[in-house]
Scaffold this active site. Structure first.
Site, PDB file in Angstrom:
ATOM      1  N   LYS A  27       0.888  -1.251  -0.151  1.00 39.67           N
ATOM      2  CA  LYS A  27       0.084   0.005   0.127  1.00 39.67           C
ATOM      3  C   LYS A  27       0.990   1.441   0.123  1.00 39.67           C
ATOM      4  O   LYS A  27       0.383   2.233  -0.302  1.00 39.67           O
ATOM      5  CB  LYS A  27      -1.078  -0.175   1.140  1.00 39.67           C
TER       6      LYS A  27
HETATM    7  C1  LIG Z   1      -4.537  -4.549   0.996  1.00 41.04           C
HETATM    8  C2  LIG Z   1      -3.584  -5.751   0.898  1.00 41.04           C
HETATM    9  C3  LIG Z   1      -3.916  -6.838  -0.150  1.00 41.04           C
HETATM   10  C4  LIG Z   1      -5.114  -6.827  -1.171  1.00 41.04           C
HETATM   11  O1  LIG Z   1      -4.944  -5.893  -1.929  1.00 41.04           O
HETATM   12  P1  LIG Z   1      -6.367  -5.144  -2.764  1.00 41.04           P
HETATM   13  O2  LIG Z   1      -5.790  -4.067  -3.465  1.00 41.04           O
HETATM   14  O3  LIG Z   1      -7.389  -4.735  -1.726  1.00 41.04           O
HETATM   15  O4  LIG Z   1      -7.089  -6.268  -3.521  1.00 41.04           O
HETATM   16  C5  LIG Z   1      -3.234  -7.955  -0.087  1.00 41.04           C
HETATM   17  N1  LIG Z   1      -2.026  -8.159   0.656  1.00 41.04           N
HETATM   18  C6  LIG Z   1      -1.863  -7.277   1.509  1.00 41.04           C
HETATM   19  C7  LIG Z   1      -0.550  -7.400   2.310  1.00 41.04           C
HETATM   20  C8  LIG Z   1      -2.520  -6.092   1.668  1.00 41.04           C
HETATM   21  O5  LIG Z   1      -1.941  -5.257   2.419  1.00 41.04           O
END
Ligand SMILES: *Cc1c(COP(=O)(O)O)cnc(C)c1O
Length: 475
Positions: free
Chosen positions: A120
């Site tokens: 993120k």
């Molecule tokens: C947020 C997240 C996901 C999922 O990603 P999306 O964009 O919501 O599909 C997968 N793995 C981790 C470690 C995350 O923080």
């Protein structure tokens, strides 16, 4: 470039106008009125570019209301080896998203070298700089109110810390996050970051945020904003690393690659869809779910059926029963039929589901390269163990979901790139269970849990949270 709503009833807006907002006024999501197409010459010129150059090449096609010189500066300030320095296995931090090769044709794309060790940070860091830039121009201010069960809150706080005109009020549940995740947020000492620890569970935190956002008068008087996963700028920024990975895994633009993406809210894989629409030679986009398999069910059967309950799993950041960005994909699948989206999501929002098999729309899914699979706790532990034993690489449980499902769809001659969405350090329980050892952790974060913490513990009470925001947002 105008942005239109997937539900067709909201005004068309420019990038800067949708940057700070969430849903469109008709309840839909903003998407570009058409995807810019990169020509063969443009794609050829992109091979060999570094991350910042690629980010500019891609994002300048999607953002045309910020002067290019300014956009370039914002990108150059964001995607540095200093920000993405938390490499743990000796990769080159200059790559920003280094490609690790497990064996010929099988790769892991390291997306979690940013400050919170999860992917993120890739988009959120840019968002922080974009928000600051736009607020500066308009002399505006923003109080970001959010709820987190782990990765999103910390990524938002690290992106917004010290930014002019921005304050963050992040609600987190007293129990439920790992000690590492708690320390990441609560150890921040910046004046513009407030951690509100709620005596309750995540759902109560989220309900408080919704209640405050539904109080329109309070919301506008106190400049309340959000940084949730439907934010278009986040999705757009994520499309850049698909390009970076493609050029790193291939020798020529005649080749195509497949990506496997651990998925929850469909934001990451939606970014892959956008890269593919822009002309990047992507063969398959492999959507990996955990036990919360609402997306896998859709790609197998054509039925989209959000669940009333979310299951708690050992890949918690994918514990989502309703995939908020999925509407963007179905809009494209339907040939951009906004009336259709209104009908489909009308059913979903009144607690129902929809089935695209009956009317033939589901038959178009292969044109978009999407396939799927899911995994459970045992698969995850098994994959962490196998990848460690066979390749000597330690992966986190979310990345394990992606590799497990990715391998099921691997095709000879097509490089498979699995997205590493978090570092194992964040999820030490799973690593201990799979490998019997402690996860590797960047040296700089060795004593994170021992640092002084700054947080306000309070009851799950909407009015108390509102009062806190009022008291702490005076100049
Ligand atoms: C947020 C997240 C996901 C999922 O990603 P999306 O964009 O919501 O599909 C997968 N793995 C981790 C470690 C995350 O923080």
């Amino acid at each position: 470039m105008n942005y239109i709503s997937t539900r067709g009833l909201a005004p068309q807006l420019r990038f800067s106008e949708i940057l700070l907002g969430g849903l469109a006024s008709d309840g839909g999501l903003y998407v570009p009125e058409s995807y810019p197409k990169l020509s063969a010459d443009e794609l050829a010129a992109m091979r060999g570019m570094n991350y910042r150059e690629l980010a500019f090449a891609v994002l300048s096609r999607l953002i045309d209301d910020i002067p290019h010189d300014d956009l370039r500066k914002l990108i150059d300030k964001t995607y540095t080896a200093e920000v993405y320095r938390f490499t743990n296995t000796g990769e080159n931090a200059e790559d920003i998203t280094p490609l690790k090769t497990l064996e010929p044709g099988l790769h892991v794309l390291a997306l979690s070298n940013g400050p919170t060790l999860a992917f993120k940070d890739m988009a959120m860091q840019l968002l922080g700089n974009l928000f600051e830039y736009v607020l500066d121009k308009t002399h505006g201010e923003l109080n970001i109110l959010g709820a987190t069960s782990g990765d999103t809150g910390s990524a938002a706080e690290y992106a917004m810390r010290g930014k002019r005109g921005i304050r963050v009020f992040m609600l987190s549940p007293e129990h439920g996050m790992t000690r590492f995740q708690q320390a990441q947020m609560y150890a921040l000492q910046d004046d513009n970051i407030q951690n509100l620890v709620i005596r309750g569970v995540f759902d109560q935190c989220q309900d408080i945020v919704k209640a405050v956002s539904n109080d329109l008068e309070f919301k506008s008087k106190h400049h309340i904003g959000a940084v949730n996963s439907i934010n278009w700028a986040r999705v757009a920024a994520q499309s850049v690393y698909y390009f970076k990975a493609y050029f790193a895994a291939t020798h020529s633009n005649d080749q195509s690659v497949s990506f496997s993406v651990p998925s929850g809210n469909f934001g990451n894989v939606c970014a892959g869809h956008i890269a593919r629409q822009m002309g990047l030679p992507i063969n398959k986009l492999i959507v990996a779910s955990n036990e919360n398999d609402v997306l896998d069910e859709f790609f197998k059967t054509g039925v989209y059926r959000p669940r009333p309950e979310t299951r708690h799993t050992s890949s918690p950041s994918m514990d989502i029963s309703k995939a908020s960005n999925f509407e963007r994909f179905v809009f494209d699948l339907s040939g951009r039929d906004a009336a259709r989206i209104r009908a489909l999501w009308g059913a979903v929002e009144s607690g129902g589901s929809f089935d695209l098999k009956a009317d033939g729309l589901f038959g178009r899914v292969p044109d978009f390269g999407m396939v799927s699979g899911s995994s459970n706790h045992a698969n995850r532990i098994d994959t962490i163990r196998t990848v460690y034993e066979v390749y000597g690489t330690m992966i986190d449980p979310h990345t394990a979901d992606g590799i497990k499902v990715g391998l099921e769809h691997r095709e000879p001659g097509v490089p498979l790139i699995c997205m590493e969405t978090a570092q194992p350090a964040k999820f030490d329980d799973a690593i201990r269970e799979a490998l019997g050892i402690e996860p590797v952790r960047p040296a700089e974060l060795a004593d994170l849990e021992a640092q002084p913490q700054r947080k306000h513990v309070m009851d799950a009470d909407v009015n108390a949270v509102k009062q806190f925001v009022v008291d702490h947002s005076r100049q």
